[in-house]
Design a protein around this motif. Structure first.
Motif, PDB file in Angstrom:
ATOM      1  N   PRO A 290       0.969  -3.691  -3.055  1.00  0.00           N
ATOM      2  CA  PRO A 290       0.711  -2.651  -2.044  1.00  0.00           C
ATOM      3  C   PRO A 290       1.748  -2.631  -0.928  1.00  0.00           C
ATOM      4  CG  PRO A 290      -1.304  -3.856  -2.581  1.00  0.00           C
ATOM      5  CD  PRO A 290      -0.180  -4.607  -3.205  1.00  0.00           C
ATOM      6  N   ALA A 291       2.254  -3.823  -0.536  1.00  0.00           N
ATOM      7  CA  ALA A 291       3.249  -3.860   0.538  1.00  0.00           C
ATOM      8  C   ALA A 291       4.567  -3.236   0.090  1.00  0.00           C
ATOM      9  CB  ALA A 291       3.467  -5.301   0.985  1.00  0.00           C
ATOM     10  N   LEU A 292       4.970  -3.508  -1.155  1.00  0.00           N
ATOM     11  CA  LEU A 292       6.242  -2.974  -1.633  1.00  0.00           C
ATOM     12  C   LEU A 292       6.172  -1.479  -1.933  1.00  0.00           C
ATOM     13  CD1 LEU A 292       7.357  -5.857  -4.043  1.00  0.00           C
ATOM     14  CD2 LEU A 292       8.286  -5.341  -1.769  1.00  0.00           C
ATOM     15  N   LEU A 293       5.044  -1.023  -2.485  1.00  0.00           N
ATOM     16  CA  LEU A 293       4.953   0.378  -2.922  1.00  0.00           C
ATOM     17  C   LEU A 293       4.420   1.309  -1.852  1.00  0.00           C
ATOM     18  CD1 LEU A 293       3.611  -0.089  -6.566  1.00  0.00           C
ATOM     19  CD2 LEU A 293       5.972   0.238  -5.804  1.00  0.00           C
ATOM     20  N   PHE A 294       3.436   0.843  -1.079  1.00  0.00           N
ATOM     21  CA  PHE A 294       2.752   1.740  -0.145  1.00  0.00           C
ATOM     22  C   PHE A 294       2.863   1.313   1.311  1.00  0.00           C
ATOM     23  CE2 PHE A 294       0.346   1.520  -4.167  1.00  0.00           C
ATOM     24  CZ  PHE A 294       0.642   2.792  -4.655  1.00  0.00           C
TER      25      PHE A 294
END
Length: 774
Positions: A290-294
Motif C-alpha cells: 500500500p505504501a509503494l502503490l497508494f
C-alpha cells in the motif's frame, strides 16, 4: 557444537554494539513525529504520527515551524533531508494566535515505549539466546552460521526501526541494509540446509546475484546519508528492491513446496511456507505494497515488524525437533476458522463504524476489519485447545461422554458373551445420562416374539408393537416417542435388539451430544457383539472338525495352533528377558556394588545383604531358565542334536534319573518347524518323567531312514494303566504330544502298564504332505 572463531566474534560484536547504540538512542531521544511541507517561505506541519510526542502534546496541524534549536528549520538535517522534525531538543511553532516554544522534550508515551523500545529489545535478547542455543546444539550440517546471522539480522533490523523513525542516519542505514540482506541470507541458509539432504531446486548463483544488488543499493544509501544529500527519486528504490527480494524468496519456497509436497520433506516446506507467510504477509501486503502503490499504510512498520517473531520460532522448531506437529491439520483448522469468521467480522465492523460516526478513512475500516478477523480466528483456535484440555475438568463426569466411551471399551474386553456386554452398556448409560429405567430386549422380525433380559411392563411391549412396525431400522438409529427413547444395537433379518429408556428424569428431550453418544456407544457394542458371534461360530466349526473316531484335529489346525503357541512363548520369553531379567540384573549389580564399597557396614547387615544377593542370583538363574524353556536358546545355530543334549543336561541336574541318548543314526536335515516339534516332545516327556514316573533310567534315541524320522523314548518308572486312554491323554500332557505328532502327519505308539515303565515311539515324514480335504 561448532568451534567459535574470531570472525564469529567480530560479527557478534557488530550486532551487539549496534543494538546497544539503538537501544540507548531510543531511550534517550524522544520520537517527535512531526511531518513538514514547504509552503512559500514557511515549513507547515502537515501530519502528526499517532503515539508520538507531538500527538500527546496536541501540536496543531497547519501551524508552521519557525525555528529548531534556535536556527532556521531548513538548517536542521532532518528537515532538509526528510521534511520531518526529529532529534531536536527544542523548537518553536507559529500559530494564528502566538508562537509556542517547546523545550526539554522527554519521551513518555507508553505505546511508543512498548512498540519501539521494550518489545524490540526483548526480541533482540531472545535472539541472542536462540543464537547461543543454535551454536551449542545444532550440528554444522544445518548451516548454523547462516541461521544465526539471519536471526541477528532480523532482530537488529527490527530494533533499528526505533532509530529510523527518529531520522538517525546510522539507524536508517541499518534499517535499509539489514532488511534488504535478510531475505537473501535466508535463501542462502535454505540452499545449504537442503544441500545436506541432497535436495536442489534453485541455483546458488541467484543468491550471489542478489547479494550484489543488495550491497550496491545499501552502499548508495550509505553515501546519500553520509553526504546529507538524499535524492527524492532514490527514496522508493529500497522498498521496491525489498519487494522484489520477497517475490524471489516466496517463489523459491513455494516452488520447493510444489515439487516436494508429496515427498518425505514435504512437511518441512509446509512449515517454512507457513512461518514465512505469517512473518512477511502483514509487512508486505499491509504496509509495503500500500505504501509503494497508494501512499497509504494499513498498519505501521512497527506492527508489521512484530510478526517477524514467527521466523526464529519456525526455523528453531525445524532444526531442533525430530517430530513435527501435523502442519496440515493446523493449516486446515486455521483456514476453517478464517472462513467461519468472515461474516461475523464484516457485520461487527459495520456495527462499530456505524456507531463511530467520526471514521472517514477507508484504511481505518480495513484496520478494524483485520483486527476483528484476527481476534475471531485466535479465539476459535484457543477455544478448541481449551475444549480438548479442560473440558473433562470443568464438566462433571456425568456428562463426560468421551470418558464414558473409554470406560465402555475397557469393560468390553472382559465380557465373553453378548448378554453381559449389553448389561455393561446399560449400566454405563444409566451412570452417565440422567435417565429412568432402562430395558434391553430382542424382537423377532417375522414372529411376535420377544427375548427380554429383564421383565418389561406390558404397556411398554404394546407400545413397541404400535410404534416400531413401520420404522426403517439401522444400527445406531434413535427412536423417540412419548414413552421414552431407544437406540438400535443390533439388527438382522431375523431379529432386532434395542436398548430402551423410559425417558430422562428431568423430562427433557435428548440433546445433540446425547444422541451422538448413544449412536457411538451402540455402534461399538454392535461391533463387539458381532465379533463375539464370529468367535462362537468359529469354535463350533472347529469342534465339528474333530474326528469322532480318533478325537484328532485336522493336521493343518494342529500346526496352526502350535505355531500360535510357539509365537506366544517366544514373545513371553522376550518380554521376560527384556524387562524382569534386566531389572533383576540391575538390582544385583547395585547390591554387589553396595556390598563391595560400603566397608563401614555392620557384619550382620553385610551377611544379610550377601544372603539377599545370593537369593537374587538364584532368581536370575530361574528367570533365565524359564526364558530358555519358553524359547530354546540358539536352537537354530546349534541344531537339533546339540540342543537336545543341552536340554537333557539341564533335566539331569534337576532330577534323580539318568538319561541315555543316542543320535548316531540321525542324519536328516529338518526344517525349523520339525526341529522345534521334536524338541518340545522330548521336553514334555522328560517333564513327565521327572514329575510322575519315579524312573531311574530314561532312554532316548533319534534316527531316520530314507523317508521317516524315528524318536523312541522309554523309562523304567511306574508306568500306568493304558486302558483309560482318553483320560490319560487329557490329564498328563500327552494330548499335546499327540497333537504335535498329528500336525506333522506322524504316528504315535504307546506301550505302558502299571509297574512296567513307559515306552513311546514316534514316526513322521521329512516333509509335510499337502492335505486334500479335512
Amino acid at each position: 557444537m561448532q568451534k567459535f572463531k574470531w570472525r564469529h566474534l567480530v560479527v557478534l560484536l557488530f550486532f551487539i554494539i549496534s543494538a546497544g547504540y539503538l537501544s540507548v538512542l531510543s531511550i534517550t531521544q524522544p520520537f517527535l513525529g512531526i511531518d513538514l511541507e514547504k509552503q512559500g517561505d514557511n515549513w507547515v506541519i502537515t501530519n502528526i504520527d499517532m503515539g508520538s510526542w507531538a500527538d500527546r502534546e496536541n501540536i496543531p496541524i497547519g501551524s508552521s515551524v519557525s525555528s529548531i534549536e534556535g536556527n532556521a528549520p531548513e538548517d536542521h538535517f532532518s528537515v532538509s533531508m526528510f521534511e520531518e522534525v526529529e532529534l531536536a531538543n527544542s523548537f518553536t511553532i507559529q500559530t494564528s494566535a502566538r508562537p509556542f516554544v517547546y523545550e526539554n522534550i522527554e519521551q513518555k508515551g507508553p505505546l511508543h515505549w512498548t512498540l519501539f523500545i521494550i518489545i524490540p529489545i526483548l526480541f533482540f535478547l531472545s535472539i541472542l539466546a536462540i543464537a547461543y542455543l543454535v551454536h551449542k546444539r545444532v550440528p554444522k550440517r544445518y548451516s548454523a552460521n547462516q541461521l544465526i546471522i539471519f536471526f541477528l539480522t532480523i532482530a537488529t533490523g527490527y530494533l533499528s526501526n526505533s532509530g529510523a523513525v527518529r531520522d538517525d542516519l546510522y539507524s536508517i542505514f541499518l534499517n535499509t541494509s539489514l532488511f534488504l540482506v535478510a531475505p537473501v541470507i535466508l535463501m542462502h541458509f535454505l540452499y545449504n540446509y537442503f544441500q545436506e539432504l541432497n535436495i536442489y531446486w534453485f541455483s546458488k548463483k541467484i543468491v550471489y546475484s542478489l547479494y550484489v544488488f543488495v550491497i550496491a543499493v545499501s552502499s548508495l544509501e550509505g553515501v546519500f546519508l553520509y553526504s546529507h544529500n538524499y535524492p527524492d527519486a532514490f527514496g522508493s528504490i529500497p522498498g521496491w528492491l525489498l519487494m522484489v527480494l520477497y517475490i524471489f524468496l516466496f517463489s523459491v519456497i513455494y516452488k520447493g513446496l510444489y515439487i516436494y509436497k508429496e515427498s518425505p520433506v514435504g512437511s518441512i516446506f509446509k512449515y517454512m511456507s507457513v512461518g514465512m507467510t505469517v512473518a512477511f504477509f502483514p509487512y508486505i501486503w499491509l504496509y509495503l505494497v500500500p505504501a509503494l502503490l497508494f501512499g497509504v499504510k494499513i498498519i505501521s512498520i512497527e506492527v508489521g515488524a512484530f510478526f517477524l517473531v514467527a521466523l526464529p520460532i519456525t526455523f528453531m522448531y525445524l532444526i531442533t525437533r525430530e517430530r513435527l506437529i501435523d502442519i496440515n491439520f493446523v493449516i486446515s483448522r486455521v483456514r476453517y476458522y478464517a472462513l467461519l469468521s468472515i461474516i461475523p467480522s464484516v457485520l461487527l465492523t459495520l456495527g462499530i463504524t456505524w456507531l463511530m460516526e467520526t471514521i472517514s478513512s477507508r484504511v481505518t475500516y480495513v484496520q478494524i476489519y483485520l483486527l476483528i478477523h484476527i481476534v475471531f480466528i485466535m479465539f476459535l483456535s484457543i477455544k478448541e485447545v481449551l475444549d480438548f484440555r479442560l473440558q473433562r475438568y470443568l464438566f462433571s463426569a456425568r456428562y463426560s461422554y468421551q470418558e464414558s466411551m473409554h470406560r465402555m471399551s475397557k469393560d468390553m474386553k472382559d465380557q465373553s458373551n453378548a448378554v453381559d456386554l449389553m448389561k455393561v452398556m446399560r449400566d454405563e448409560i444409566r451412570n452417565v445420562m440422567n435417565v429412568k429405567e432402562i430395558y434391553i430386549y430382542s424382537k423377532h422380525n417375522k414372529k411376535n416374539m420377544y427375548c427380554v433380559y429383564d421383565q418389561i411392563p406390558d404397556d411398554i411391549l404394546k407400545h413397541f408393537d404400535r410404534e416400531l412396525i413401520s420404522y426403517n431400522y439401522d444400527i445406531g438409529s434413535i427412536i423417540e416417542t412419548e414413552k421414552g427413547f431407544g437406540v438400535i444395537v443390533g439388527y438382522s433379518l431375523e431379529k432386532l435388539t434395542m436398548l430402551w429408556c423410559k425417558g430422562k428424569k428431568d423430562y427433557t428431550n435428548l440433546n445433540r451430544d446425547e444422541k451422538t453418544y448413544l449412536q457411538t456407544i451402540s455402534h461399538n457394542a454392535n461391533i463387539a457383539i458381532e465379533n463375539m458371534s464370529l468367535i462362537e461360530d468359529l469354535v463350533k466349526e472347529l469342534q465339528t472338525l474333530k474326528s469322532d473316531n480318533t478325537q484328532k484335529y485336522p493336521t493343518w489346525l494342529s500346526r496352526l495352533l502350535f505355531t500360535i503357541a510357539e509365537n506366544q512363548r517366544k514373545q513371553l520369553s522376550i518380554d521376560l528377558h527384556d524387562t524382569v531379567l534386566q531389572e533383576q540384573l540391575y538390582l544385583y549389580r547395585k547390591m554387589d556394588d553396595l556390598i563391595a564399597h560400603r566397608h563401614a557396614l555392620e557384619p550382620t547387615l553385610q551377611a544379610e545383604l550377601n544372603m539377599y544377593k545370593e537369593s537374587l542370583l538364584d532368581s536370575i538363574h530361574l528367570i533365565r531358565e524359564t526364558c530358555n524353556e519358553l524359547r530354546p536358546a540358539f536352537i537354530e545355530e546349534l541344531g537339533l542334536v546339540q540342543s537336545l543334549k543341552n536340554l537333557i543336561h539341564q533335566y539331569q541336574l534337576r532330577s534323580n534319573f539318568t538319561v541315555y541318548f543316542r543320535s548316531d543314526e540321525f542324519k536328516a536335515g529338518l526344517d525349523q518347524e520339525r526341529i522345534l516339534a521334536i524338541f518340545r516332545v522330548v521336553q514334555e516327556l522328560l517333564t513327565n518323567a521327572m514329575k510322575h514316573s519315579e524312573a531311574k533310567i530314561v532312554k532316548l534315541s533319534l534316527s531316520n531312514d530314507e523317508e521317516l524320522v524315528h524318536l523312541f523314548y522309554s523309562d523304567n518308572g511306574l508306568g500306568m494303566d493304558y486302558s483309560f486312554k482318553r483320560d490319560l491323554f487329557s490329564h498328563i500332557g500327552l494330548s499335546g504330544i499327540e497333537q504335535r505328532v498329528n500336525g506333522l502327519n506322524g504316528n504315535l505308539e504307546i506301550d505302558t502298564s502299571p509297574g512296567a515303565g513307559f515306552r513311546m515311539t514316534i514316526t513322521f515324514p521329512y516333509a509335510a504332505k499337502k492335505e486334500v480335504h479335512v
